[in-house]
Design an enzyme around this catalytic site. Structure first.
Site, PDB file in Angstrom:
ATOM      1  N   HIS A   1       0.850  -1.190   0.000  1.00  0.00           N
ATOM      2  CA  HIS A   1       0.000   0.000   0.000  1.00  0.00           C
ATOM      3  C   HIS A   1       0.883   1.236   0.000  1.00  0.00           C
ATOM      4  CE1 HIS A   1      -3.137   2.849   1.278  1.00  0.00           C
ATOM      5  NE2 HIS A   1      -3.998   1.949   0.870  1.00  0.00           N
TER       6      HIS A   1
ATOM      7  N   ASP B   1      -7.846  -4.874  -0.751  1.00  0.00           N
ATOM      8  CA  ASP B   1      -8.297  -5.564  -1.958  1.00  0.00           C
ATOM      9  C   ASP B   1      -8.040  -7.066  -1.901  1.00  0.00           C
ATOM     10  OD1 ASP B   1      -9.099  -3.204  -3.451  1.00  0.00           O
ATOM     11  OD2 ASP B   1      -6.975  -2.711  -3.506  1.00  0.00           O
TER      12      ASP B   1
END
Length: 279
Positions: free
Chosen positions: A188, A244
């Protein structure tokens, strides 16, 4: 949540090959045409529009999925909550508690996440004193990009390519260790620790696997996660599963269509986008 007959009639004219994200973007824009106060940027009226867009986004996505499969849209049910209604309008039958729990968690966890690309673009549109429908259309257009909203669908495609937990080590060695591919849903731009949203969705994915009796995808994702976290490359760079990664497994395990993953992201983010626009 109920769509007007005019909107439904317009949606039935859209070619069936149109992607769900393109339809959501287009129909949200079209909502303004039937709103006489679309250009009223007062706080009170923008709050009204925020509620309308947030409520009707799931109705648009559910209606389109049925229309493209030559089925009539299902009207929302007054006795059902937001997530339960979305699944009901999508399937035409009430969802079970586990399915609703997955969508509920997703809706809450993705409702807002700071100054990401789609939020930034919505604020840019708003800064010109344009209307809320235009700003949300801008946000949806930005989210539609593969580098922003499509990561969980890409993660699921990756899991399908691997096939089973038994293939994880071989796939990792041949693709990740050689630098040929990267693990979708891992890492991320902001988090250098476990994405706290991923921890919740990990449990939801595990629950969904147990409920359906199909643990293939959860077992695979969990093993790949552990394999990556034992590798020096991922350890040194503080790369962890993001929102995700496990959301793909959770959604797929309850039978949620893969090409609706990104529209679901858009539905969930409406409260955050509209809050930024109001600000």
């Amino acid at each position: 949540m109920k769509l007007s007959p005019e909107i439904v009639a317009m949606m039935k004219l859209i070619p069936h090959h149109a992607t769900p994200m393109a339809v959501l973007r287009t129909v949200v824009s079209a909502l303004s045409l039937w709103d006489a106060k679309a250009d009223d940027n007062s706080t009170d009226d923008n709050r009204r529009k925020a509620l309308i867009i947030t409520a009707q986004a799931p109705s648009i996505v559910a209606a389109w999925d049925r229309i493209r499969h030559d089925q009539e849209p299902v009207a929302p049910h007054a006795d059902l909550g937001f997530s339960a209604n979305f699944l009901y309008m999508l399937k035409g039958t009430p969802a079970n508690d586990k399915e609703v729990a997955v969508i509920d968690a997703y809706m809450v966890l993705l409702s807002e996440h700071g100054m990401n690309a789609s939020t930034f673009s919505a604020r840019v549109t708003t800064s010109t004193l344009s209307d809320m429908y235009s700003a949300i259309t801008t946000a949806l257009g930005t989210l539609k990009g593969a580098a922003h909203g499509g990561a969980n669908e890409e993660a699921m495609h990756m899991f399908m390519e691997i096939g089973s937990a038994d293939n994880v080590d071989k796939w990792f060695d041949e693709n990740i260790k050689t630098g040929t591919k990267r693990i979708m849903g891992m890492g991320h731009r902001v988090y250098k620790a476990l994405d706290p949203r991923a921890a919740v969705l990990n449990q939801r994915a595990k629950d969904a696997a147990a409920e359906t009796g199909n643990s293939q995808w959860y077992d695979l994702a969990s093993k790949l996660d552990k394999r990556a976290r034992a590798d020096s490359y991922f350890i040194e760079r503080n790369l962890y599963a993001n929102v995700d990664y496990y959301s793909a497994v959770a959604l797929y395990s309850i039978g949620f269509p893969m090409d609706l993953f990104t529209p679901l992201f858009g539905i969930a983010r409406m409260p955050g986008w509209t809050a930024h626009i109001l600000e």
